[in-house]
Scaffold this motif. Structure first.
Motif, short mmCIF file in Angstrom:
data_model
loop_
_atom_site.label_atom_id
_atom_site.label_comp_id
_atom_site.label_asym_id
_atom_site.label_seq_id
_atom_site.Cartn_x
_atom_site.Cartn_y
_atom_site.Cartn_z
N TRP A 17 0.87 -1.19 0.00
CA TRP A 17 0.00 0.00 0.00
C TRP A 17 0.90 1.23 0.00
N VAL A 18 1.28 1.67 -1.18
CA VAL A 18 2.29 2.70 -1.31
C VAL A 18 1.82 4.03 -0.72
N ALA A 19 0.57 4.39 -0.91
CA ALA A 19 0.08 5.67 -0.38
C ALA A 19 0.10 5.67 1.14
N ALA A 20 -0.32 4.56 1.75
CA ALA A 20 -0.32 4.48 3.22
C ALA A 20 1.10 4.55 3.76
N GLY A 21 2.04 3.87 3.08
CA GLY A 21 3.42 3.91 3.56
C GLY A 21 4.02 5.30 3.46
N ILE A 22 3.76 6.01 2.37
CA ILE A 22 4.28 7.37 2.23
C ILE A 22 3.67 8.29 3.27
N ALA A 23 2.38 8.15 3.51
CA ALA A 23 1.71 9.00 4.50
C ALA A 23 2.26 8.76 5.90
N LEU A 24 2.47 7.49 6.27
CA LEU A 24 3.01 7.19 7.60
C LEU A 24 4.43 7.72 7.75
N GLN A 25 5.24 7.61 6.69
CA GLN A 25 6.60 8.13 6.73
C GLN A 25 6.60 9.64 6.87
N THR A 26 5.67 10.29 6.21
CA THR A 26 5.57 11.76 6.30
C THR A 26 5.22 12.18 7.72
N VAL A 27 4.25 11.49 8.32
CA VAL A 27 3.87 11.81 9.71
C VAL A 27 5.05 11.56 10.66
N ALA A 28 5.79 10.48 10.44
CA ALA A 28 6.92 10.17 11.31
C ALA A 28 8.01 11.22 11.19
N VAL A 29 8.27 11.70 9.97
CA VAL A 29 9.29 12.73 9.77
C VAL A 29 8.89 14.02 10.47
N ALA A 30 7.63 14.46 10.29
CA ALA A 30 7.17 15.68 10.95
C ALA A 30 7.22 15.53 12.47
N SER A 31 6.88 14.36 12.98
CA SER A 31 6.93 14.12 14.42
C SER A 31 8.36 14.17 14.93
N THR A 32 9.31 13.68 14.12
CA THR A 32 10.72 13.74 14.52
C THR A 32 11.19 15.18 14.67
N VAL A 33 10.81 16.03 13.74
CA VAL A 33 11.20 17.44 13.81
C VAL A 33 10.62 18.10 15.05
N LEU A 34 9.34 17.87 15.30
CA LEU A 34 8.69 18.51 16.45
C LEU A 34 9.26 17.99 17.76
N ALA A 35 9.55 16.69 17.81
CA ALA A 35 10.12 16.12 19.03
C ALA A 35 11.53 16.60 19.27
N SER A 36 12.29 16.82 18.21
CA SER A 36 13.67 17.30 18.35
C SER A 36 13.72 18.77 18.74
N ALA A 37 12.72 19.54 18.37
CA ALA A 37 12.72 20.97 18.67
C ALA A 37 12.40 21.25 20.13
N ALA A 38 11.78 20.33 20.84
CA ALA A 38 11.38 20.58 22.23
C ALA A 38 12.57 20.77 23.16
N PRO A 39 13.60 19.88 23.16
CA PRO A 39 14.73 20.11 24.06
C PRO A 39 15.56 21.33 23.65
N SER A 40 15.94 21.40 22.36
CA SER A 40 16.78 22.50 21.93
C SER A 40 16.67 22.69 20.43
N PRO A 41 16.27 23.88 19.97
CA PRO A 41 16.18 24.12 18.52
C PRO A 41 17.54 24.08 17.81
N SER A 42 18.63 24.05 18.57
CA SER A 42 19.94 24.04 17.94
C SER A 42 20.39 22.65 17.54
#
Length: 350
Positions: A17-42
């Motif tokens: 299911w290529v669309a589902a896999g791409i969507a889940l990867q996109t959500v995971a990438v955005a979540s990684t950015v938001l989780a990394s920004a909480a301790p230190s934006p640097s």
């Protein structure tokens, strides 16, 4: 851990299911950015090393299994999501360097996957072309061999038929004491042999592949109007044949292929009866209906009291009849009956 599980699951989903896999990867990438920004934006963590490997693998899988449009979506959508998340989270320049590295590495995987898929497709097409070429070469060799055999068969049979024709034609001169009935019998034999030679030569002209033979004139093919003459010639050979013709249209109103097939059905059926049931009575029926031409040829049992034995056959005659009839979308049935053997064919007129 939840983000890592989501990225691993995206690799599994994108296979089917290529669309589902791409969507889940996109959500995971955005979540990684938001989780990394909480301790230190640097921290330069929009794309950790394992996330970068997963993204590159995902793009490679999609580009190898799908067309380039899906591969471009698998590469661009997560990259665009990470860039938007970086802008919203306030990462510094190091984070943007990380985004550029991720985009470059995954773009390289995209190019490798697309080119690899194209190479595999070309290789498969080349393999199919080679197999097709080998098949065509085998068919050409088979046809050439058949033509050679047909020419050799013509040379062998034509010699024997020519001898029969000459002997039958000159019998009345070599044996002056022959009666009128015997002379007519020899004339019938000579005519049948000449007709067989003419038909064999016309068929051989179709088989020859040389340019000098392609324009060879062909004798007119038999039609449904020639069936009475065929039956009469068979009667002269001593076979008792009854003929019934009902509702048959003018031969010119029937397609040449249909008329030729009807003639061949009757011809092969009579030959089959003469060969396998000597001295048997034969009944031929040709009936034309509103939408079909029906042909029935039925013979009784062989007359064993006269001492003639059935002659063996190759079994190809009736098979040829079936092929001719089915080529015109007709139907044919043949087999033993309570009294002998029957051939029944139905040819559509339309």
């Amino acid at each position: 851990m939840l983000i890592a599980v989501g990225q691993a699951l995206a690799i599994v989903l994108v296979v089917r299911w290529v669309a589902a896999g791409i969507a889940l990867q996109t959500v995971a990438v955005a979540s990684t950015v938001l989780a990394s920004a909480a301790p230190s934006p640097s921290w330069p963590w929009p794309w950790p090393v394992m996330a970068l490997i997963v993204q590159a693998a995902l793009v490679l899988i999609v580009s190898l299994r799908r067309n380039w449009v899906w591969a471009a979506v698998a590469w661009s959508v997560p990259q665009l999501a990470s860039a938007i998340a970086v802008l919203m989270s306030g990462f510094d320049g190091a984070a943007w360097a990380n985004v550029i590295v991720s985009a470059s590495v995954s773009a390289a995987m995209l190019a490798i996957g697309v080119l690899g898929r194209q190479w595999l497709a070309n290789r498969g097409a080349l393999r199919e072309e080679r197999l097709m070429s080998a098949g065509l070469s085998a068919q050409r060799r088979e046809l050439e061999e058949r033509n050679r055999i047909a020419r050799e068969l013509h040379d062998v049979v034509a010699h024997s038929m020519s001898v029969i024709s000459v002997q039958a034609t000159t019998a009345k001169y070599r044996f002056p004491a022959l009666g009128d009935e015997a002379e007519r019998e020899f004339e019938s034999i000579a005519g049948s042999s000449r007709q067989a030679l003419a038909e064999m030569r016309s068929l051989l002209a179709l088989l020859r592949s040389g340019d000098e033979d392609r324009d060879a004139p062909l004798a007119p093919q038999p039609s449904i109007a020639d069936i009475p003459s065929l039956v009469e010639a068979t009667r002269r050979s001593g076979v008792r044949v009854g003929l019934v013709v009902e509702g048959v249209l003018d031969a010119s109103a029937i397609a040449p292929a249909l008329g030729l097939t009807a003639y061949r059905v009757v011809q092969e059926s009579l030959s089959n009866a003469m060969r396998h049931a000597p001295d048997a009575d034969v009944a031929v029926s040709v009936r034309a209906g509103a939408d079909a031409l029906e042909i029935d040829v039925e013979n009784g049992p062989a007359d064993a009291s006269r001492g003639q034995q059935p002659a063996p056959g190759s079994g190809l005659g009736l098979a040829g009849v079936r092929e001719r009839v089915e080529a015109l979308r007709g139907a044919v049935a043949f087999g033993p009956t309570a009294e002998g053997f029957a051939v029944r064919a139905r040819l559509p007129l339309g």
